[in-house]
Scaffold this active site. Sequence first.
Site, PDB file in Angstrom:
ATOM      1  N   HIS A 141       1.868  -1.367  33.364  1.00  0.00           N
ATOM      2  CA  HIS A 141       2.207  -0.966  31.939  1.00  0.00           C
ATOM      3  C   HIS A 141       3.693  -1.476  31.687  1.00  0.00           C
ATOM      4  CE1 HIS A 141      -1.030   1.904  31.522  1.00  0.00           C
ATOM      5  NE2 HIS A 141      -0.764   1.638  30.280  1.00  0.00           N
ATOM      6  N   LEU A 183       4.745  -7.340  30.040  1.00  0.00           N
ATOM      7  CA  LEU A 183       3.716  -8.305  29.961  1.00  0.00           C
ATOM      8  C   LEU A 183       2.440  -7.935  29.358  1.00  0.00           C
ATOM      9  CD1 LEU A 183       3.831  -9.846  33.549  1.00  0.00           C
ATOM     10  CD2 LEU A 183       4.126 -11.077  31.258  1.00  0.00           C
ATOM     11  N   HIS A 184       2.054  -6.336  29.724  1.00  0.00           N
ATOM     12  CA  HIS A 184       1.233  -5.732  28.973  1.00  0.00           C
ATOM     13  C   HIS A 184       1.222  -5.914  27.541  1.00  0.00           C
ATOM     14  CE1 HIS A 184      -1.881  -2.906  27.773  1.00  0.00           C
ATOM     15  NE2 HIS A 184      -1.020  -2.035  27.281  1.00  0.00           N
ATOM     16  N   ASP A 198       3.741   0.667  24.405  1.00  0.00           N
ATOM     17  CA  ASP A 198       3.878   1.589  25.625  1.00  0.00           C
ATOM     18  C   ASP A 198       5.167   1.536  26.074  1.00  0.00           C
ATOM     19  OD1 ASP A 198       1.142   2.239  26.153  1.00  0.00           O
ATOM     20  OD2 ASP A 198       0.496   0.321  27.106  1.00  0.00           O
ATOM     21  N   ASP A 223      -5.408  -3.206  23.345  1.00  0.00           N
ATOM     22  CA  ASP A 223      -5.102  -2.240  24.204  1.00  0.00           C
ATOM     23  C   ASP A 223      -5.869  -2.413  25.754  1.00  0.00           C
ATOM     24  OD1 ASP A 223      -3.012  -0.987  25.664  1.00  0.00           O
ATOM     25  OD2 ASP A 223      -3.572   1.078  24.817  1.00  0.00           O
ATOM     26  N   GLN A 237     -14.542  -0.241  37.715  1.00  0.00           N
ATOM     27  CA  GLN A 237     -14.358  -1.221  36.481  1.00  0.00           C
ATOM     28  C   GLN A 237     -15.748  -1.275  35.473  1.00  0.00           C
ATOM     29  OE1 GLN A 237     -11.854  -3.241  35.165  1.00  0.00           O
ATOM     30  NE2 GLN A 237     -11.083  -1.578  36.322  1.00  0.00           N
TER      31      GLN A 237
END
Length: 729
Positions: A467, A470-471, A508, A620, A671
Site C-alpha cells: 500500500h 505505486l499502488h 490509500d 483497487d 491467490q
Amino acid sequence: MNRSISKMYDEDQELSGQARHPSEYAILKHDNNEIPFVPVDPNLLFFNDKTMQNRYFEILYIGQTTNEISKEFRYNLLSFYIYLTGFMVIALGIVVSLFEDQKISTNQLVFHLSCIFFILFYAYFLLFCILKSLRVVRINRILYMALGVFTYLYMIFGATQVLSTFTEDDKNSGHIPMTAGIVGFTYSYRRILFDSYRHIVLTLIPVLIIYLSINLIYSEILTYCIIGEFAAIALFVITQIIETHVVENRTIQLFYRMEREQDTFSDDETHKPNIENENSYFHSVIELIINKCDFIIKEIKYAASVIIFKDVKNRLKNAQNEMSAIRNKVSKLDYFETFEITSQDIDEDDKEFISQNYLNISPFPNKSSRMTKDTNTEGQKCLFIFNSKLLIQEVVDYISKVGFEWNFNVFYINEKTGRSISVLALYLYKKLNIEEILCCSEQEFFNYFDSLEKVIYMQMYKVNPYHNALHAAEVFTSIHYFINNSELSKSINKLDTICTLIAGFGHDVGHPGLTNRYLIQSRDKIAIQYNDISVLENMHCSTMFTLMSIGNTNFLSHLSDDEWVICRKIILAMVLDTDLSRHFEVFTKFRTRASVMNDLSIEKIDDKILILSMALKCADIGHSAKSPELHQRWTSMVMEEFFNQGDLEKSLGLPVSMYCDRNNTDIPKSQAGFLRNICIPLYEIWCSFLKSQQVDLCLGQLRENYQYWDQNMKSRMFTQVKKLQDESL
Ligand SMILES: [Zn+2]
C-alpha cells in the site's frame, strides 16, 4: 380440431421440459368465450393483425420446430387422399361395369373417365408439390379449394339424371352414388382446410346453388323423394357451415391464448438470470428476495393467463401488482444484512480469509491491550518543487499511454523518475485541461499530489511493501483505462473524471500496511478515532481533505459551492466503498441495480456514485487482471505486507490472521481463492455492465491468472502427495 391445439401443447411441453397439470387441459378445452377480446373479425374469423393471422396459419400447417409440414396436416392429407382415391376408384368401377352392361353411352364413359383421371392427377400432383415445397403449403388452401370445386362439380354433373340430359341417354339407365359422395367428401374437405370458415363458405354455397338449380332444371320428374333429397343436402350444407364457424372460432381462441401465454413466458425468461445458477457464492438478502419476487410474479402471471374466472383473474392481477411494488421497494433499500457464504465449494481457509477481510464480522476482542505504533499521519507538511525539465523524453512518451494501456507499468515510471503520482498528475493536468475546469494553477495542483506522494507515502510509509504510492498510481491508471475504453468516457463529465483522479491517487493515503481488522483488534489510535467503522477508509478521506487545506495545495478552492459539495460527495463515497468489509454490500448492490433490476442511470447522482465506486473497487484489485509479470510482482508485494502483519501479530501474541503467516501460507492457494471468489465475480459483473471489448480483455487475463495459480497449487499438491506416497513405501 382440438387435437391440433393439444398437439401444439404437447410439443410445447416437450420443449420447455415442464409437465403440465392435467387440469390445465380441462380449462383450455372447456373454453368458449372466456377471452373477451380476441382481435378477430367475428364474421370472417380473420385476425386483424396480419402477422398474427400468418402465425395462426403457420402453426396449423407447418411444424414449430422442424420447419416441415405439421403432423396434424399430414394426418389430414392422409385421410383426404384415402377418401378421394377410394371414392374415385369406386366411381370408376361402377362406371366401367355400367358401360359393359351397356347402361351408359360412350360419351358418358368418356366424361367420367376424363373427370376422374383429371381429379386424381391434379390431387396427386398437388400432393407432390406440397411435400416438396413449403411455398406450395403456404398457398395450399387456394389450390385445394380449386380441387374441391372441381370435385363437387363432377359429383353434381356426374349424377346420371343430370348427365343423361346432356348425352340424351336413358335417365334411369344406372345410378352412381354421387349425393353420398358429396356428403363424404365434405368431411375430408373440411379437414384439409382445417375448418377454415371462409373457404368452406366460398365453396359450399355456390355448390349448393348449382346443385339445386341443375337438379331443378334437368330433373324431369319432380317427385317428393327428390324434393326431400334437395332439402337434406341444403340442411347438410348449412349445418356444415355453422359447425365450421364454431370449430374455427374455438381454435382461434385457443391459439390466441397459447400465443399470449408464450409471450408471458418469453418475457420472463429474458427478464432475469436465475441467481442460484450464477457463478457466485455470495448473495445479499435483497438479491434473494428480488429473485423470489420474480419467481412469484412469473407464477402469478402464468396462473392468470390460464384461469377462466374473471374475479380470480382480478385477484391474481392485484397480487401481481402488490408483488411488483414490494420488489421495487426492496431494490431501493440501502440496508444489507450480513452475508453468508452459502457454497460448500469454498475452501475452509478461503472462508476464514473472506470472513476476516471481506465480511463485516466483528473481530474477536483482543486480550492484549497494547497499542501499536502511532499511525496517525495527518498534519504533515512538506513542499517539494518538482522540476519537469528533469523528465526524459522516453518517460514522457510512455506516460502518454496512461489510460490506454491496461498493463501500464508504474514501476517503470518510478524507476526512471523516483516518483509516480506526481509525475502522472502533472501529465494529466495538461491532458485533462484541468487548468480550465478547476481554474487552479499548475503549482497548486502539483503541490497537492506532490505532498500526497512525498509526505504520506515516502516519509511515513515508504516501508509499506504494497500500500504505497505505486499502488495508488496503478489504481488510478486502471480507472482511467475503464473510463477511456467504455461509454463512461461519454457519460461522465470532466469534473467527474477529476474526482476519479483524486480518489484513485488518494484512496490509500497514509495506509499503515495493516488491515482494519488488525487496527480494531489492537485498539489502534485510528480505530479509536473512527469508532471501528471503516477505519482506514475514513482516515484516507480525512487525510486527503486535510492535506488540501495545508499551504498552497487547495486546488479545488475555485469551484463553486455546489460543485465542491458534489466533488466531495463523489470522492468520499468512492473511497469509503473500498472498505473490504463492505465488499459484498457494494458488489451486490451494484449487481442488483445493474443486472437484476437493470435500471442504473448515470444521469442520477447516486447511480453515478455507485458506478464510480465500482470502478475504483475493480481498479483497487486490478493487479489480479494484469499481465502475469505485473500480477506476480504485485502479489509478492501484497503477500510481503500480509506477512509483516503476521509477524507483528505474532510479536504481540495475537492470533495470526489468515494467509498472514510467512511460515505456512500457501501463496498459490491463497491467490487462487482470492481471484476465484472475489476478483472474477466482481469483474464479471463490471464487464457485463460496461460492455466493452477492451475491458473484457481484463477479465480474460484475470481468468488466465487464476488458472496459473490453480495449476500451480494442484501440481504442487500432486508433488506433495507423491512425496508422501514415496516416503510411505
Ligand atoms: Zn487500494
